[in-house]
Design a protein around this motif. Structure first.
Motif, short mmCIF file in Angstrom:
data_model
loop_
_atom_site.label_atom_id
_atom_site.label_comp_id
_atom_site.label_asym_id
_atom_site.label_seq_id
_atom_site.Cartn_x
_atom_site.Cartn_y
_atom_site.Cartn_z
N PHE A 1 70.48 -5.40 112.67
CA PHE A 1 71.21 -5.13 111.44
C PHE A 1 72.48 -5.96 111.29
CE2 PHE A 1 68.48 -1.46 111.89
CZ PHE A 1 68.07 -1.21 110.58
N ASP A 2 72.56 -7.10 111.97
CA ASP A 2 73.65 -8.05 111.78
C ASP A 2 75.03 -7.43 111.98
OD1 ASP A 2 74.73 -10.58 111.23
OD2 ASP A 2 74.92 -10.15 109.10
N ALA A 3 75.14 -6.50 112.92
CA ALA A 3 76.42 -5.83 113.15
C ALA A 3 77.05 -6.24 114.48
CB ALA A 3 76.23 -4.32 113.11
N ARG A 4 76.65 -7.37 115.02
CA ARG A 4 77.24 -7.82 116.29
C ARG A 4 78.74 -7.96 116.15
NH1 ARG A 4 75.15 -9.57 120.80
NH2 ARG A 4 73.07 -9.72 119.84
N GLY A 5 79.46 -7.37 117.08
CA GLY A 5 80.91 -7.40 117.04
C GLY A 5 81.52 -6.33 116.16
N ARG A 6 80.68 -5.50 115.57
CA ARG A 6 81.18 -4.45 114.67
C ARG A 6 80.69 -3.06 115.08
NH1 ARG A 6 80.15 -9.00 111.65
NH2 ARG A 6 82.00 -9.80 110.56
N ASP B 1 91.64 10.20 106.76
CA ASP B 1 92.88 9.57 107.23
C ASP B 1 92.67 8.09 107.53
OD1 ASP B 1 94.09 11.99 106.94
OD2 ASP B 1 94.50 12.32 109.07
N ALA B 2 91.45 7.71 107.91
CA ALA B 2 91.14 6.30 108.18
C ALA B 2 91.00 5.50 106.89
CB ALA B 2 89.86 6.19 109.00
N GLY B 3 90.88 6.18 105.77
CA GLY B 3 90.76 5.49 104.49
C GLY B 3 89.42 4.81 104.28
N ILE B 4 88.41 5.23 105.02
CA ILE B 4 87.08 4.61 104.89
C ILE B 4 86.35 5.25 103.72
CG2 ILE B 4 84.86 4.25 106.02
CD1 ILE B 4 86.41 4.26 108.69
N GLN C 1 86.21 -8.64 108.78
CA GLN C 1 85.39 -8.55 107.57
C GLN C 1 85.16 -9.94 107.00
OE1 GLN C 1 86.10 -9.11 104.18
NE2 GLN C 1 84.26 -8.11 103.36
N ARG C 2 83.95 -10.18 106.51
CA ARG C 2 83.60 -11.47 105.92
C ARG C 2 83.75 -11.40 104.41
NH1 ARG C 2 77.94 -12.00 109.18
NH2 ARG C 2 77.98 -9.76 108.67
N PRO C 3 84.70 -12.13 103.85
CA PRO C 3 84.94 -12.07 102.40
C PRO C 3 83.68 -12.36 101.60
CG PRO C 3 86.70 -13.29 103.49
CD PRO C 3 85.63 -13.05 104.53
N GLY D 1 91.05 2.34 113.48
CA GLY D 1 90.96 0.91 113.79
C GLY D 1 89.92 0.21 112.94
N ILE D 2 88.77 0.84 112.77
CA ILE D 2 87.73 0.26 111.92
C ILE D 2 88.22 0.19 110.48
CG2 ILE D 2 85.43 0.65 110.96
CD1 ILE D 2 84.67 1.86 113.71
N GLY D 3 88.90 1.24 110.02
CA GLY D 3 89.41 1.26 108.66
C GLY D 3 90.40 0.15 108.38
N ARG D 4 91.18 -0.22 109.39
CA ARG D 4 92.15 -1.31 109.20
C ARG D 4 91.47 -2.66 109.14
NH1 ARG D 4 95.04 1.82 113.06
NH2 ARG D 4 94.27 0.49 114.75
N THR D 5 90.30 -2.79 109.76
CA THR D 5 89.62 -4.08 109.86
C THR D 5 88.69 -4.35 108.69
OG1 THR D 5 89.68 -3.93 112.28
CG2 THR D 5 88.11 -5.50 111.32
N MET D 6 87.99 -3.34 108.24
CA MET D 6 86.99 -3.51 107.20
C MET D 6 87.61 -3.63 105.81
SD MET D 6 85.66 0.49 107.05
CE MET D 6 84.02 0.04 106.53
N ASP D 7 86.83 -4.08 104.86
CA ASP D 7 87.19 -3.99 103.45
C ASP D 7 86.77 -2.60 103.01
OD1 ASP D 7 86.96 -3.97 100.60
OD2 ASP D 7 86.98 -6.15 100.60
N ARG D 8 87.72 -1.74 102.78
CA ARG D 8 87.41 -0.32 102.57
C ARG D 8 86.63 -0.06 101.28
NH1 ARG D 8 93.18 2.42 104.45
NH2 ARG D 8 93.20 1.57 106.57
#
Length: 313
Positions: free
Chosen positions: A96-101, A180-183, A60-62, A131-138
């Motif tokens: 949509f600038d989602a490369r790598g996501r 459960d992923a918290g997204i 995630q990009r702050p 896994g996505i939920g752990r990486t992103m800013d929820r």
């Protein structure tokens, strides 16, 4: 081709396929209304492929609202579903600038051979969302979950790759995995017959749900001769190549789908849209920061002489 039925247990065939996909038991994960259900072995191969995809997700990009994308091609009997998820990755990485996501789960024979990919199973869906939920800013980032497959009148989605895999995904299953992923911020698009039946379980203030059909209607465009479902073509290819707004893409899609269905004398599928009270502002923030790329051509051409998508999802 309409599909109806009740939940069937996932199964792995013996001999070669069992050897190919044998592995350790997945960790216990409650599947909605089936908390005591025995889990299916998760293949070492599949686990390794998914872990590799999750490890490669860009951080995630702050200070920036990032979009994370998960594609789920649930039915491996027809290439049309695989086509859409492969295109989904290309579209969102390039435009949509989602490369790598972008993470793709695909049930298709090619996933076991020339184009290895994690299979579209409930366990892999659950793990990919986690896994996505752990990486992103929820709180800040947004998830787009795109599911394409056959659906039933009982509001179940077909998860199959015959003869090794057969299961059904319910609205409660999806809600459980997402919660459960918290997204928090969710855009959920479902291309399947009767997919409107998923809206009540999935709706929420931070969720936008788009479905290919009303809960009591079939949608169209599957079949071995088809390159894209009506909804996939209209929302992904036509809509999101003309706008970066998910709701505006829905408006474009509904007009195009209605035109095609009228032309073919099909009963209207009546795609559905449900917009939560808070998700609109979050999507506006994401869109305001987006520098959209050019339109991305759909790479799968219609077969010469084929009729206009006569099959129902």
């Amino acid at each position: 081709m309409k599909r109806t039925g009740t939940r069937l247990a996932m199964r792995l065939v013996p001999l070669l396929l069992l050897l190919l996909l044998s592995g350790s038991l997945a960790a216990d994960r409650p599947k909605a209304a089936e908390t005591q259900r025995e889990r299916t072995p998760l293949a070492d191969r599949d686990r390794a492929l998914l872990e590799r995809e999750l490890a490669a997700i860009a951080p995630q990009r702050p200070g920036k609202t990032d979009l994370y994308v998960l594609g789920f091609a649930g039915d491996g009997e027809e290439s049309v579903f695989r086509n859409e998820v492969v295109y989904l990755k290309s579209l969102f990485e390039k435009r949509f600038d989602a490369r790598g996501r972008v993470v793709s789960l695909i049930n298709h024979p090619d996933s076991l051979g020339k184009a290895p990919a994690p299979l579209a199973t409930y366990d892999n869906l659950y793990d990919a969302l986690a896994g996505i939920g752990r990486t992103m800013d929820r709180d800040q980032d947004v998830l787009l979950l795109y599911l394409t497959m056959h659906g039933t009148e009982d509001h179940e989605l077909a998860v199959q790759l015959q003869p090794m895999l057969e299961d059904w995904l319910t609205p409660e299953d999806l809600r459980t995995a997402l919660d459960d992923a918290g997204i928090r911020n969710r855009v959920i698009a479902i291309s399947a017959c009767y997919s409107g039946g998923f809206v009540p379980a999935l709706r929420g203030p931070d969720t936008l749900v788009v479905t290919a059909a009303r809960g009591d209607r079939a949608s169209f465009g599957c079949g071995t001769e088809s390159e894209a479902t009506y909804f996939g073509r209209a929302w992904l290819v036509d809509g999101l190549n003309r706008t970066t707004n998910f709701v505006a893409a829905y408006d474009i899609a509904t007009r195009e789908i209605a035109r095609r269905e009228k032309q073919q004398n099909f009963e209207p599928s009546l795609p559905q849209l449900d917009v939560g009270a808070r998700i609109g502002k979050r999507l506006q923030a994401w869109e305001s920061e987006l520098h959209a790329g050019k339109a991305v051509p759909y790479p799968y051409a219609a077969k010469p002489g084929k009729r206009d998508a006569e099959a129902a999802l």
